[in-house]
Design an enzyme around this catalytic site. Structure first.
Site, PDB file in Angstrom:
ATOM      1  N   TYR A   1      88.298  13.315 -34.296  1.00  0.00           N
ATOM      2  CA  TYR A   1      88.491  12.330 -35.425  1.00  0.00           C
ATOM      3  C   TYR A   1      87.409  11.186 -36.123  1.00  0.00           C
ATOM      4  O   TYR A   1      87.849  10.161 -35.869  1.00  0.00           O
ATOM      5  CB  TYR A   1      89.441  13.026 -36.511  1.00  0.00           C
ATOM      6  CG  TYR A   1      89.073  12.610 -38.168  1.00  0.00           C
ATOM      7  CD1 TYR A   1      89.654  12.039 -38.688  1.00  0.00           C
ATOM      8  CD2 TYR A   1      88.992  13.966 -38.477  1.00  0.00           C
ATOM      9  CE1 TYR A   1      89.271  11.436 -40.106  1.00  0.00           C
ATOM     10  CE2 TYR A   1      88.372  13.270 -40.073  1.00  0.00           C
ATOM     11  CZ  TYR A   1      88.528  12.395 -40.229  1.00  0.00           C
ATOM     12  OH  TYR A   1      88.435  12.263 -41.831  1.00  0.00           O
TER      13      TYR A   1
ATOM     14  N   MET B   1      86.754   9.171 -38.924  1.00  0.00           N
ATOM     15  CA  MET B   1      87.082   8.885 -40.285  1.00  0.00           C
ATOM     16  C   MET B   1      86.107   8.253 -41.228  1.00  0.00           C
ATOM     17  O   MET B   1      85.847   8.326 -42.085  1.00  0.00           O
ATOM     18  CB  MET B   1      88.335   7.650 -40.040  1.00  0.00           C
ATOM     19  CG  MET B   1      88.858   7.731 -41.224  1.00  0.00           C
ATOM     20  SD  MET B   1      89.982   6.182 -41.386  1.00  0.00           S
ATOM     21  CE  MET B   1      90.900   7.279 -40.423  1.00  0.00           C
TER      22      MET B   1
ATOM     23  N   HIS C   1      84.930  15.196 -42.306  1.00  0.00           N
ATOM     24  CA  HIS C   1      84.896  15.632 -43.340  1.00  0.00           C
ATOM     25  C   HIS C   1      83.522  14.422 -44.029  1.00  0.00           C
ATOM     26  O   HIS C   1      83.032  13.916 -43.876  1.00  0.00           O
ATOM     27  CB  HIS C   1      85.525  14.919 -44.531  1.00  0.00           C
ATOM     28  CG  HIS C   1      87.001  15.857 -43.519  1.00  0.00           C
ATOM     29  ND1 HIS C   1      87.815  15.270 -42.856  1.00  0.00           N
ATOM     30  CD2 HIS C   1      87.646  17.067 -44.220  1.00  0.00           C
ATOM     31  CE1 HIS C   1      88.568  16.202 -42.740  1.00  0.00           C
ATOM     32  NE2 HIS C   1      88.842  17.254 -43.379  1.00  0.00           N
TER      33      HIS C   1
ATOM     34  N   ASN D   1      77.041  15.496 -50.305  1.00  0.00           N
ATOM     35  CA  ASN D   1      75.816  14.871 -50.172  1.00  0.00           C
ATOM     36  C   ASN D   1      75.535  14.960 -48.405  1.00  0.00           C
ATOM     37  O   ASN D   1      75.820  16.211 -47.411  1.00  0.00           O
ATOM     38  CB  ASN D   1      77.196  13.325 -49.634  1.00  0.00           C
ATOM     39  CG  ASN D   1      76.421  12.431 -48.639  1.00  0.00           C
ATOM     40  OD1 ASN D   1      75.382  12.731 -47.914  1.00  0.00           O
ATOM     41  ND2 ASN D   1      77.585  11.055 -48.038  1.00  0.00           N
TER      42      ASN D   1
ATOM     43  N   ALA E   1      73.995  13.773 -45.460  1.00  0.00           N
ATOM     44  CA  ALA E   1      75.087  13.631 -44.019  1.00  0.00           C
ATOM     45  C   ALA E   1      75.418  14.968 -43.576  1.00  0.00           C
ATOM     46  O   ALA E   1      75.385  15.122 -42.862  1.00  0.00           O
ATOM     47  CB  ALA E   1      76.215  12.896 -44.948  1.00  0.00           C
TER      48      ALA E   1
ATOM     49  N   PHE F   1      72.087  15.551 -42.005  1.00  0.00           N
ATOM     50  CA  PHE F   1      71.829  14.674 -40.338  1.00  0.00           C
ATOM     51  C   PHE F   1      73.429  15.161 -39.491  1.00  0.00           C
ATOM     52  O   PHE F   1      73.013  14.983 -38.700  1.00  0.00           O
ATOM     53  CB  PHE F   1      73.161  13.532 -41.234  1.00  0.00           C
ATOM     54  CG  PHE F   1      73.378  11.873 -39.865  1.00  0.00           C
ATOM     55  CD1 PHE F   1      72.152  11.053 -39.512  1.00  0.00           C
ATOM     56  CD2 PHE F   1      74.741  11.980 -39.515  1.00  0.00           C
ATOM     57  CE1 PHE F   1      72.525  10.187 -38.619  1.00  0.00           C
ATOM     58  CE2 PHE F   1      74.867  10.811 -38.399  1.00  0.00           C
ATOM     59  CZ  PHE F   1      73.586  10.349 -38.144  1.00  0.00           C
ATOM     60  N   TYR F   2      74.283  15.732 -39.938  1.00  0.00           N
ATOM     61  CA  TYR F   2      75.368  16.081 -39.278  1.00  0.00           C
ATOM     62  C   TYR F   2      74.893  17.663 -37.989  1.00  0.00           C
ATOM     63  O   TYR F   2      75.111  17.586 -36.941  1.00  0.00           O
ATOM     64  CB  TYR F   2      76.595  16.696 -39.133  1.00  0.00           C
ATOM     65  CG  TYR F   2      77.550  14.435 -39.935  1.00  0.00           C
ATOM     66  CD1 TYR F   2      77.585  13.721 -38.450  1.00  0.00           C
ATOM     67  CD2 TYR F   2      77.428  14.677 -40.584  1.00  0.00           C
ATOM     68  CE1 TYR F   2      78.315  12.693 -38.656  1.00  0.00           C
ATOM     69  CE2 TYR F   2      78.386  12.737 -41.060  1.00  0.00           C
ATOM     70  CZ  TYR F   2      78.655  12.388 -39.741  1.00  0.00           C
ATOM     71  OH  TYR F   2      78.517  10.769 -39.448  1.00  0.00           O
TER      72      TYR F   2
END
Length: 135
Positions: A46, A48, A91, A96, A99, A102-103
Site C-alpha cells: 500500500y 500511503m 487511493h 484529482n 493523479a 499519472f498512475y
C-alpha cells in the site's frame, strides 16, 4: 532505507498536500498487508503518501519515486519480504484527475471502485482505489 517522512503519498489531494485524514481504526502503511478476500498468504503493498511540491512538479520527481518503489519490489520479488506481494494499492481523491492520469497512464494502474467519505477534512471526501497487479 527511506526515512518515514519521504514515503510516497498516493493520497495527495488536488493541491498536492499530504492527507493524513484516515478515519479512526483504518489501516494504512507503506508496508505490505494481507488483503481482504484474497487467498491466505497473498499481500498487497500500500502506497500511503506521495506528494511533490508544486514548484518541482513536471520534472520527473514523482515518476522517479513511483518507479523506484515498483523497481525495488520487482528486484526483490523472490525475497521473503516480498514473496507474497502480488499487487500495489493506493487511493486517489476523485477530483484529482492529474493523479489519476499519472498512475493509470504512466504506470498501468487500474481504476477500481469509488470509496465514499474516505477523507474527513478535504472536499470532495471520496476517492478511487487504484491497483496494479505484480503477477
Amino acid at each position: 532505507s527511506i526515512p518515514k517522512k519521504q514515503h510516497s503519498n498516493a493520497n495527495a489531494n488536488a493541491n498536492g498536500s499530504d492527507d493524513k485524514t484516515k478515519k479512526e481504526g483504518e489501516e494504512g502503511s507503506a508496508a505490505s498487508s494481507t488483503s481482504n478476500g484474497k487467498p491466505e498468504g497473498r499481500k498487497r503493498l500500500y502506497v500511503m503518501t506521495l506528494a511533490v511540491l508544486a514548484a518541482y512538479r513536471g520534472r520527473g520527481v514523482g515518476k522517479a519515486l513511483v518507479k523506484s518503489v515498483l523497481d525495488h519490489v520487482e528486484e526483490n520479488i523472490d525475497t521473503p519480504k516480498f514473496r507474497d506481494v502480488d499487487e500495489v494499492l493506493l487511493h486517489v481523491q476523485t477530483s484529482n484527475d492529474g493523479a489519476m492520469r499519472f498512475y493509470v497512464d504512466g504506470f498501468g494502474f487500474e481504476k477500481g471502485p469509488m470509496v465514499e467519505n474516505y477523507y474527513r477534512r478535504i472536499d470532495p471526501p471520496h476517492c478511487y482505489v487504484l491497483s496494479k497487479k505484480l503477477r
